[in-house]
Design an enzyme around this catalytic site. Structure first.
Site, PDB file in Angstrom:
ATOM      1  N   SER A  61      38.066  43.642  28.668  1.00 46.43           N
ATOM      2  CA  SER A  61      38.558  45.003  28.478  1.00 46.43           C
ATOM      3  C   SER A  61      39.688  45.313  29.457  1.00 46.43           C
ATOM      4  O   SER A  61      40.696  45.938  29.097  1.00 46.43           O
ATOM      5  CB  SER A  61      37.415  46.007  28.662  1.00 46.43           C
ATOM      6  N   GLN A  69      39.608  53.523  35.556  1.00 46.10           N
ATOM      7  CA  GLN A  69      39.037  54.327  36.643  1.00 46.10           C
ATOM      8  C   GLN A  69      39.283  53.642  37.983  1.00 46.10           C
ATOM      9  O   GLN A  69      38.830  52.517  38.205  1.00 46.10           O
ATOM     10  CB  GLN A  69      37.536  54.499  36.413  1.00 46.10           C
ATOM     11  N   GLU A  87      32.453  48.211  42.681  1.00 42.01           N
ATOM     12  CA  GLU A  87      32.423  46.758  42.912  1.00 42.01           C
ATOM     13  C   GLU A  87      32.416  45.980  41.594  1.00 42.01           C
ATOM     14  O   GLU A  87      33.020  44.910  41.490  1.00 42.01           O
ATOM     15  CB  GLU A  87      31.203  46.366  43.754  1.00 42.01           C
ATOM     16  N   ARG A  89      33.905  46.768  38.797  1.00 41.09           N
ATOM     17  CA  ARG A  89      35.281  46.721  38.284  1.00 41.09           C
ATOM     18  C   ARG A  89      36.121  45.726  39.089  1.00 41.09           C
ATOM     19  O   ARG A  89      36.953  45.000  38.539  1.00 41.09           O
ATOM     20  CB  ARG A  89      35.919  48.120  38.348  1.00 41.09           C
TER      21      ARG A  89
END
Length: 290
Positions: A61, A69, A87, A89
């Site tokens: 993604s 974000q 973390e 992400r």
């Protein structure tokens, strides 16, 4: 308003952000990009297990849409930033081979950083039972939080906080079973302060017992152990004492327990279940003393 800028972080985390003064947000609420290798994980982060399949999905993604974000960090030195929240992400961005990531830099202390780390995961239900327990335990031990304070900050009931904290005292072997997904927090709660709980945990796992079945197993084991202890104590009694108990039980039709000490002092215990049995005891004693 800060709360609006962070509404995507979950209600609890958003509320925490409202507690951070504007001057402590170095970017004044906007994000900036920094090299991903400047960032490192928070060693106090309660979450230790990350689902690799979900990380790969997030990574794909991120390749397509980027990191929507920003990651919350705090600056530790010129080229070192510790993750406060995000973390997962950060890990997915590494898998996606992203070289720079958007961050919001916060000027907060260890206490507030740990609050953020726990809140982010709890709001998303990302922590297993033992990670949640150790996170709470950290806040209690390191920063003297009361259970009431934790309840208000985390949006959890006091009974949930108390029951979860109890898991922190379980043996390491059982904690690992929880971390590995073999036991749930519900299973683990019935094993707290129970003798031989490691073997009971193994039985629960091997037989794939439900929480209710596990609770029944533990209660059954406790009754058995108690009965065995009583039987062991009875076996230690002098044969003459046991004979006297037997005679009295036949005479009265109730359970009799004689405890005789080495000094030949002691006590006699009559156990009755109803008023008829009590009257029988009184009747026998009155007849004896006439």
């Amino acid at each position: 308003m800060i709360g609006n800028k962070f509404k995507g972080l979950g209600k609890g985390l958003s509320a925490l952000m409202g507690d951070v003064p504007q001057e402590n947000i170095q970017t004044k609420g906007s994000s900036e990009k920094i090299p991903i290798h400047f960032i490192y994980a928070n060693p106090s982060q309660p979450r230790k297990n990350f689902n690799q399949d979900l990380l790969r999905e997030l990574s794909e993604s991120i390749k397509e849409q980027g990191i929507i974000q920003p990651i919350l960090v705090r600056k530790k030195s010129e080229d070192k930033y510790e993750i406060v929240a995000g973390e997962r992400r950060w890990r997915a961005a590494q898998l996606a081979k992203i070289h720079e990531v958007p961050v919001i830099i916060l000027n907060i202390d260890d206490k507030k950083s740990l609050e953020f780390a726990i809140l982010e995961n709890i709001q998303r239900s990302d922590l297993n039972g033992i990670e949640e327990a150790l996170g709470y335990d950290n806040l209690v031990r390191k920063f003297a939080y009361s259970q009431e304070a934790l309840s208000k900050i985390l949006g959890k009931s006091r009974s949930h906080i108390a029951n979860t904290l109890r898991l922190a005292g379980l043996p390491e072997e059982i904690k690992k079973m929880i971390s590995d997904g073999l036991l749930t927090a519900g299973h683990a709660r019935c094993l707290v302060n129970v003798p031989d709980n490691i073997n009971l945990a193994k039985i629960i796992v091997n037989k794939n017992l439900s929480v209710r079945q596990a609770e029944f197993l533990v209660k059954k084991e406790q009754v058995f152990s108690s009965s065995k202890k009583i039987q062991t104590n009875n076996n230690k009694k002098d044969t003459n004492i046991k004979s006297l108990e037997s005679d009295l039980e036949l005479l009265m039709g109730i359970k009799v327990d004689i405890k005789n000490k080495k000094s030949n002092s002691g006590e006699i215990k009559f156990s009755y279940k109803n008023l008829d049995q009590l009257n029988k005891i009184i009747s026998v004693l009155k007849g004896y003393f006439r």
